[in-house]
Design a protein around this motif. Structure first.
Motif, mmCIF file in Angstrom:
data_model
loop_
_atom_site.group_PDB
_atom_site.id
_atom_site.type_symbol
_atom_site.label_atom_id
_atom_site.label_comp_id
_atom_site.label_asym_id
_atom_site.label_seq_id
_atom_site.Cartn_x
_atom_site.Cartn_y
_atom_site.Cartn_z
ATOM 1 N N ASP A 96 -19.354 11.469 -21.595
ATOM 2 C CA ASP A 96 -20.011 12.065 -20.430
ATOM 3 C C ASP A 96 -21.434 11.530 -20.252
ATOM 4 O O ASP A 96 -21.925 11.402 -19.133
ATOM 5 N N ALA A 97 -22.088 11.235 -21.370
ATOM 6 C CA ALA A 97 -23.443 10.673 -21.281
ATOM 7 C C ALA A 97 -23.379 9.246 -20.747
ATOM 8 O O ALA A 97 -24.196 8.827 -19.928
ATOM 9 N N HIS A 98 -22.384 8.518 -21.193
ATOM 10 C CA HIS A 98 -22.139 7.166 -20.694
ATOM 11 C C HIS A 98 -21.962 7.223 -19.167
ATOM 12 O O HIS A 98 -22.496 6.396 -18.424
ATOM 13 N N ALA A 99 -21.254 8.261 -18.716
ATOM 14 C CA ALA A 99 -21.008 8.421 -17.276
ATOM 15 C C ALA A 99 -22.323 8.627 -16.512
ATOM 16 O O ALA A 99 -22.470 8.158 -15.384
ATOM 17 N N VAL A 100 -23.268 9.332 -17.132
ATOM 18 C CA VAL A 100 -24.546 9.559 -16.463
ATOM 19 C C VAL A 100 -25.247 8.224 -16.199
ATOM 20 O O VAL A 100 -25.829 8.011 -15.133
ATOM 21 N N THR A 101 -25.120 7.296 -17.143
ATOM 22 C CA THR A 101 -25.777 5.998 -16.943
ATOM 23 C C THR A 101 -25.145 5.245 -15.767
ATOM 24 O O THR A 101 -25.820 4.491 -15.066
ATOM 25 N N LEU A 102 -23.848 5.477 -15.536
ATOM 26 C CA LEU A 102 -23.183 4.820 -14.406
ATOM 27 C C LEU A 102 -23.685 5.399 -13.083
ATOM 28 O O LEU A 102 -23.915 4.680 -12.108
ATOM 29 N N LEU A 103 -23.863 6.719 -13.053
ATOM 30 C CA LEU A 103 -24.386 7.356 -11.849
ATOM 31 C C LEU A 103 -25.847 6.962 -11.630
ATOM 32 O O LEU A 103 -26.270 6.739 -10.495
ATOM 33 N N ASP A 104 -26.608 6.892 -12.723
ATOM 34 C CA ASP A 104 -28.010 6.460 -12.623
ATOM 35 C C ASP A 104 -28.085 5.081 -11.972
ATOM 36 O O ASP A 104 -28.918 4.838 -11.104
ATOM 37 N N ALA A 105 -27.205 4.190 -12.419
ATOM 38 C CA ALA A 105 -27.212 2.833 -11.881
ATOM 39 C C ALA A 105 -26.894 2.852 -10.393
ATOM 40 O O ALA A 105 -27.518 2.153 -9.594
ATOM 41 N N PHE A 106 -25.943 3.676 -10.021
ATOM 42 C CA PHE A 106 -25.541 3.716 -8.615
ATOM 43 C C PHE A 106 -26.607 4.353 -7.731
ATOM 44 O O PHE A 106 -27.025 3.795 -6.723
ATOM 45 N N PHE A 107 -27.068 5.547 -8.118
ATOM 46 C CA PHE A 107 -28.013 6.274 -7.273
ATOM 47 C C PHE A 107 -29.435 5.702 -7.363
ATOM 48 O O PHE A 107 -30.253 5.916 -6.481
ATOM 49 N N GLY A 108 -29.703 5.014 -8.466
ATOM 50 C CA GLY A 108 -31.087 4.618 -8.708
ATOM 51 C C GLY A 108 -31.389 3.150 -8.485
ATOM 52 O O GLY A 108 -32.504 2.700 -8.732
ATOM 53 N N SER A 109 -30.411 2.367 -8.027
ATOM 54 C CA SER A 109 -30.689 0.943 -7.879
ATOM 55 C C SER A 109 -30.652 0.535 -6.414
ATOM 56 O O SER A 109 -30.230 1.297 -5.556
ATOM 57 N N GLY A 110 -31.096 -0.664 -6.156
ATOM 58 C CA GLY A 110 -31.065 -1.174 -4.793
ATOM 59 C C GLY A 110 -32.260 -0.691 -3.994
ATOM 60 O O GLY A 110 -33.172 -0.038 -4.510
#
Lengths: 344, 321
Positions: A96-110
């Protein structure tokens, strides 16, 4: 420096956190283990494989208000809701923590960052609980994780039977441990036991051979297998709503006594309505396109954008699917296929 | 049973009576089966039959064009009757492979007692689940681990079938099917509200209940309509409650109590008590149990002069439930 806490002292440690922060932890509600805000450390229930749903709704609520408008035309005031208070999510499994990093990448990049997500996220400290006894549905090691993985966590607890080994990986995590006299310094034996448990847990998980799946999927867009595999799918949203990595949403304006709220809420690519356009046209008209989208997004599109699949192998979609559509089986089938004509 | 089902399915496909057989195949998890779609004779060996066959396969029927054979338990066949009565399925297109049923397992009841079922060997005897692992084999009486709808089931034999596989079962009417409903009815108002709040407040709006239900066949559900949008789509309590209550009302006089919604719910919400309550009202007031015979109109679809109507005439004082 790694620390060790005796199990009977854990509740007191958490009680200390609760004095200054909100704390969410796995707790028993209606006979299910789910993440809930707890009022005392004793409420944390740490005997579980994984919670029924991930802690996602804490940092990405299923329904959130983006802003409220009040006043009349010509004199409209726009208010954004207060962000979260300092919050600890305790007992987070490494997947689940690994999943947070995926969401961070999506919501926080670009170029366009999601301020609503990020403003909550920066208030959150993630404290993990390593997996010593992964479930039969777990497959984190097939998608770049492992049962004691630290990725995304600020600190991790490893259950050593009568005590926990604690490691802080970030300053945020360290702050939770500072100033407490409930812990002692870890010794060689503690580390050795944790290492042993990690090895054993890893060995307990069946590893799927998914190397090259992302590229393979390039050629499978039109494959008849999608139609065959989706046949039993009922089109509900269990797989996506119990998924720690799914983030798709819908928005609506709702009338409230003080004016209007713009709300954002989870949506699912498995619903026909998800892609239905104003004209009535639906580019994903049947279950085939919708199932393909779910798999493609996780194992091809996200992989292309961020270099890893958007699946952490938590197994919730496997466990909770009403018709036992098993993503592992789907992936194995896709791996076994010959490449389609598209990329020849 | 399993062999018999395969034999029937093979014959149906071989003789060209159907183009497709829907049955149950082996699942990937303990105590799970999975819906299985067979289009040629060679595939019939995938078919299984055991107490894990819980999904109501009738939910697939309205979308299928052509002739289809379907494995149906008592309650599944009841829902097929409703689908035929409501014009969703044509009788002549369906070959019902009826299977008298002793009830299906609530896997969560077993998991709750055993914890993980990983690496255990699970087999079934007529009325027992046999679990074998490192410890000596344990035999659990099926009766203690049945899905709630099955505990008091009175539709174990399919009311319609083209082929009946196995022997008819003497239906057991020993259990009060409305005990849970009565319990909720007798709660003080605050407690009853807490029940609604806790159960329906746990809803994650995945719609597994709706999708698993053979009688929720609307092309567009009221809750999905966007022009205008009648109901909120969020997990706010008011949104989840209105969804579940309206859904229950739409099933009033139609629900056959197969329990598929409750088994599908990832949050284990007690959905069945809602529909069971409506079923009880229909039975008490209109004397109807639906899905038992072809050609019968649904209670909400007809008006009779002698329908009880004191709730209109007397302003709800005596009629309200």
């Amino acid at each position: 420096m790694m620390k060790v806490i005796e199990k009977e002292r854990l509740a007191s440690l958490i009680d200390g956190w609760i004095e200054e922060r909100k704390v969410y932890a796995p707790a028993e509600r209606r006979d299910l283990i789910v993440f809930e805000e707890i009022e005392s450390g004793g409420e944390a229930h740490l005997e579980f494989n994984n919670t029924r749903v991930p802690p996602k709704s804490v940092y990405y609520p299923q329904r959130e208000v983006l802003f409220t408008t009040t006043g009349k035309e010509g004199d409209v005031e726009l208010k954004t809701p207060a962000s979260l208070e300092e919050t600890v999510i305790f007992g987070v499994r490494p997947c689940d923590a690994h999943a947070v990093t995926l969401l961070d990448a999506f919501f926080g990049s670009g170029e366009h960052k999601d301020t609503s997500y990020l403003s909550r996220r920066e208030k959150i400290t993630l404290v993990g609980l390593a997996c010593n006894d992964p479930a039969g549905t777990c497959f984190c090691t097939s998608v770049g994780g492992d049962p004691h993985e630290r990725q995304g966590l600020d600190a991790i607890f490893v259950d050593l039977g009568d005590r926990y080994l604690i490691e802080a990986m970030t300053e945020r995590g360290q702050r939770l441990l500072d100033g407490s006299d409930l812990m002692r310094d870890a010794v060689e034996r503690d580390l050795r036991e944790a290492k042993e448990l990690r090895k054993r847990a890893e060995a307990q998980i069946d590893k799927l051979e998914l190397d090259g799946l992302d590229e393979r999927l390039d050629g499978l867009f039109e494959d008849p297998l999608w139609e065959e595999m989706q046949r039993k799918c009922m089109g509900c949203g269990v797989c996506t709503f119990t998924c720690p990595t799914c983030w798709c949403f819908d928005m609506a304006d709702e009338e409230v006594p003080e004016g209007t709220e713009r709300i954002r809420f989870w949506d699912t690519c498995q619903a026909a309505l998800f892609t239905k356009q104003g004209s009535g046209f639906n580019p994903r008209p049947s279950g085939k396109e919708r199932m393909r989208q779910r798999v493609m997004h996780k194992f091809n599109y996200y992989h292309k954008d961020f270099g890893r699949p958007a699946c952490v192998g938590c197994g919730r979609c496997v466990t909770s699917c009403p018709v036992n559509q098993d993503i592992r089986e789907v992936l194995v089938k896709l791996m076994g296929l010959e490449r389609g004509e598209a990329d020849e | 049973m399993e062999k018999e089902i395969r034999k029937v399915a093979r014959a149906l496909l071989r003789d060209g009576k159907v183009d497709l057989v829907i049955g149950y195949g082996r699942g990937t998890l303990p105590l799970r089966s999975t819906p299985c779609f067979i289009t040629d004779e060679d595939g019939v060996d995938e078919l299984i039959w055991d107490p894990s066959c819980g999904v109501n396969l009738a939910r697939y029927l309205p979308d299928i064009k052509g002739r289809v054979g379907i494995v149906a338990k008592g309650c599944d066949a009841r829902s097929i009757v409703v689908l035929i009565n409501e014009g969703q399925v044509e009788r002549e297109n369906v070959q019902v492979i009826g299977v008298p049923c002793r009830g299906v397992i609530d896997r969560r009841k077993v998991e709750r007692e055993f914890g993980s079922l990983d690496n255990l060997e699970i087999t079934y005897a007529e009325d027992a689940i046999k679990i074998k692992g490192k410890d000596p084999e344990r035999k659990l009486p099926l009766k203690g681990y049945l899905s709630e709808a099955c505990v008091s089931c009175r539709s174990q034999n399919p009311p319609i079938h083209d082929v009946l596989v196995g022997e008819r079962i003497t239906e057991d009417s020993g259990v009060d099917e409305y005990s849970r409903v009565r319990e909720i009815e007798s709660m003080p108002a605050e407690e009853r509200w807490r029940f609604f709040e806790e159960e329906l407040g746990s809803c994650i709006r995945c719609y597994a209940c709706r999708e698993a239900c053979p009688l929720c066949y609307c092309k567009e559900c009221f809750v999905d309509e966007t022009m205008p949008q009648w109901f909120g789509k969020t997990t706010d309590l008011s949104d989840t409650i209105i969804f579940h209550l309206v859904r229950a009302l739409h099933l009033t006089g139609r629900c056959v109590d197969c329990g598929a919604c409750t088994r599908a719910c990832p949050m284990e919400i007690d959905l069945r008590s809602l529909t069971k309550k409506t079923e009880k009202i229909v039975k008490e007031r209109f004397g109807q149990e639906y899905g038992l015979s072809l050609g019968e109109p649904p209670v909400m679809g007809v008006f009779k002069q002698d329908d009880p109507q004191e709730f209109v005439v007397k302003g709800g004082k005596e009629g309200s439930q």
